[in-house]
Scaffold this motif. Structure first.
Motif, mmCIF file in Angstrom:
data_model
loop_
_atom_site.group_PDB
_atom_site.id
_atom_site.type_symbol
_atom_site.label_atom_id
_atom_site.label_comp_id
_atom_site.label_asym_id
_atom_site.label_seq_id
_atom_site.Cartn_x
_atom_site.Cartn_y
_atom_site.Cartn_z
ATOM 1 N N ARG A 28 0.832 -1.212 0.000
ATOM 2 C CA ARG A 28 0.000 0.000 0.000
ATOM 3 C C ARG A 28 0.863 1.257 0.000
ATOM 4 O O ARG A 28 0.500 2.273 -0.591
ATOM 5 C CB ARG A 28 -0.938 0.002 1.215
ATOM 6 N N ASP A 29 2.018 1.166 0.678
ATOM 7 C CA ASP A 29 2.936 2.311 0.742
ATOM 8 C C ASP A 29 3.897 2.344 -0.443
ATOM 9 O O ASP A 29 4.821 3.156 -0.468
ATOM 10 C CB ASP A 29 3.743 2.261 2.044
ATOM 11 N N THR A 40 -9.719 5.505 6.608
ATOM 12 C CA THR A 40 -8.976 4.302 6.223
ATOM 13 C C THR A 40 -7.511 4.648 5.959
ATOM 14 O O THR A 40 -7.132 5.818 5.918
ATOM 15 C CB THR A 40 -9.567 3.679 4.943
ATOM 16 N N ASP A 41 -6.707 3.596 5.766
ATOM 17 C CA ASP A 41 -5.303 3.811 5.387
ATOM 18 C C ASP A 41 -5.087 3.465 3.919
ATOM 19 O O ASP A 41 -3.982 3.108 3.510
ATOM 20 C CB ASP A 41 -4.371 2.982 6.276
ATOM 21 N N ASP A 42 -6.160 3.585 3.131
ATOM 22 C CA ASP A 42 -6.094 3.244 1.708
ATOM 23 C C ASP A 42 -5.496 4.419 0.935
ATOM 24 O O ASP A 42 -6.199 5.172 0.257
ATOM 25 C CB ASP A 42 -7.495 2.904 1.186
ATOM 26 N N ARG A 43 -4.191 4.549 1.022
ATOM 27 C CA ARG A 43 -3.519 5.680 0.386
ATOM 28 C C ARG A 43 -3.598 5.661 -1.144
ATOM 29 O O ARG A 43 -3.743 6.721 -1.763
ATOM 30 C CB ARG A 43 -2.066 5.753 0.868
ATOM 31 N N PRO A 44 -3.512 4.499 -1.794
ATOM 32 C CA PRO A 44 -3.654 4.509 -3.253
ATOM 33 C C PRO A 44 -5.000 5.075 -3.714
ATOM 34 O O PRO A 44 -5.062 5.860 -4.663
ATOM 35 C CB PRO A 44 -3.506 3.028 -3.630
ATOM 36 N N GLN A 75 -6.939 7.102 -1.971
ATOM 37 C CA GLN A 75 -6.950 8.526 -1.633
ATOM 38 C C GLN A 75 -6.219 9.338 -2.699
ATOM 39 O O GLN A 75 -6.651 10.437 -3.065
ATOM 40 C CB GLN A 75 -6.303 8.733 -0.261
ATOM 41 N N ALA A 76 -5.119 8.776 -3.208
ATOM 42 C CA ALA A 76 -4.358 9.471 -4.251
ATOM 43 C C ALA A 76 -5.173 9.589 -5.533
ATOM 44 O O ALA A 76 -5.179 10.645 -6.185
ATOM 45 C CB ALA A 76 -3.049 8.733 -4.525
#
Length: 285
Positions: free
Chosen positions: A82-83, A263-267, A269-270
């Protein structure tokens, strides 16, 4: 591990039906406690929540401890992916594969390979994805509904990346068919629905896309899958944009932002933050 699960269940005054909840069956819990079922990572997480135990507490002997380590490694690899920390994720997956082989756990071997397929897909190594999927197909668990569903999802994503929406739609429909046998994994159902919707966009099937996305959002909300609800909303915003409904698209993006904020869904969010027309919705499946 089965004995410890049974003892903890009894300590809490739970029946096997209570422990199974809506996600599993009494028969499955009985097999697990008797040592006749090999729990997947998702199963261990579920049992941990139900029994208020950590994975290490459920593990005891060397074989079970290996399963606990495997679960942690795969969790860590997913977080690294995810990162976008590709190299550490790859090393964790390879280590997980080695431990799975030592523990003779086909379930964890399949989970590790499925993560590897996702990693290779994100890196654009399409031929490598094919090779990994073929390797999974050789495992006995490949015919199980959960593994079959995840394989079909990866095949659909691969077809999207290769610009073949018709093949992608077919793969996502296969995933949807498999997942009907896996009601305890609503996230897979939501992913299949979103996949069909994404594949429908280049085919001009906007009504189909909207219908699938609405179903995906309803199911995601029911199971508190906010990351997947947010992803569905981003895709829905893209459908609205293509149809010329700019104001509606903006509303969907605002709602997606609210869903993804927790959430920690960074993709995702981007993608939500990108300008109109630049969102890669094929990466949201």
């Amino acid at each position: 591990m089965g004995r410890r699960i049974r003892a903890r269940r009894r300590d809490l005054g739970l029946t096997q039906t209570d422990l199974a909840g809506p996600e599993y069956t009494k028969s499955f819990i009985s097999q697990l406690e008797g040592g006749y079922a090999d729990p997947s990572l998702d199963t261990l997480r579920f049992l941990g929540r139900q029994l208020h135990l950590g994975l290490s507490a459920m593990a005891g002997d060397a074989a079970d401890l290996r399963l606990s380590v495997l679960a942690g490694l795969l969790d860590w690899a997913q977080a690294a992916m995810r990162d976008r920390r590709t190299d550490p994720a790859r090393r964790a997956i390879e280590l997980a594969r080695e431990i799975a082989a030592e523990a003779r756990s086909d379930f964890y071997a399949a989970d590790a390979l499925l993560l590897l397929a996702d990693l290779e897909l994100d890196a654009g190594n399409f031929e490598r994805v094919h090779a990994v999927l073929n390797e999974i197909a050789q495992l006995p668990v490949s015919t199980g509904s959960r593994t079959s569903t995840r394989m079909a999802l990866t095949q659909g994503r691969l077809a999207l990346r290769r610009g073949d929406p018709a093949s992608a739609a077919a793969a996502f429909r296969r995933a949807s068919g498999h997942v009907r046998k896996t009601p305890r994994h609503p996230d897979l159902t939501v992913r299949a629905m979103i996949g069909i919707a994404v594949a429908s966009i280049p085919l001009g099937e906007f009504r189909q896309a909207r219908r699938r996305l609405q179903s995906a959002m309803t199911l995601a909300a029911r199971h508190s899958l906010e990351a997947w609800r947010g992803r569905a909303l981003i895709v829905l915003a893209e459908v609205s944009r293509i149809e010329g409904r700019a104001e509606e698209a903006d509303q969907h993006l605002l709602e997606a932002g609210r869903a993804l904020a927790s959430t920690d869904d960074r993709p995702a969010q981007a993608e939500a933050g990108k300008p109109a027309g630049e969102r890669a919705v094929d990466r949201l499946v």
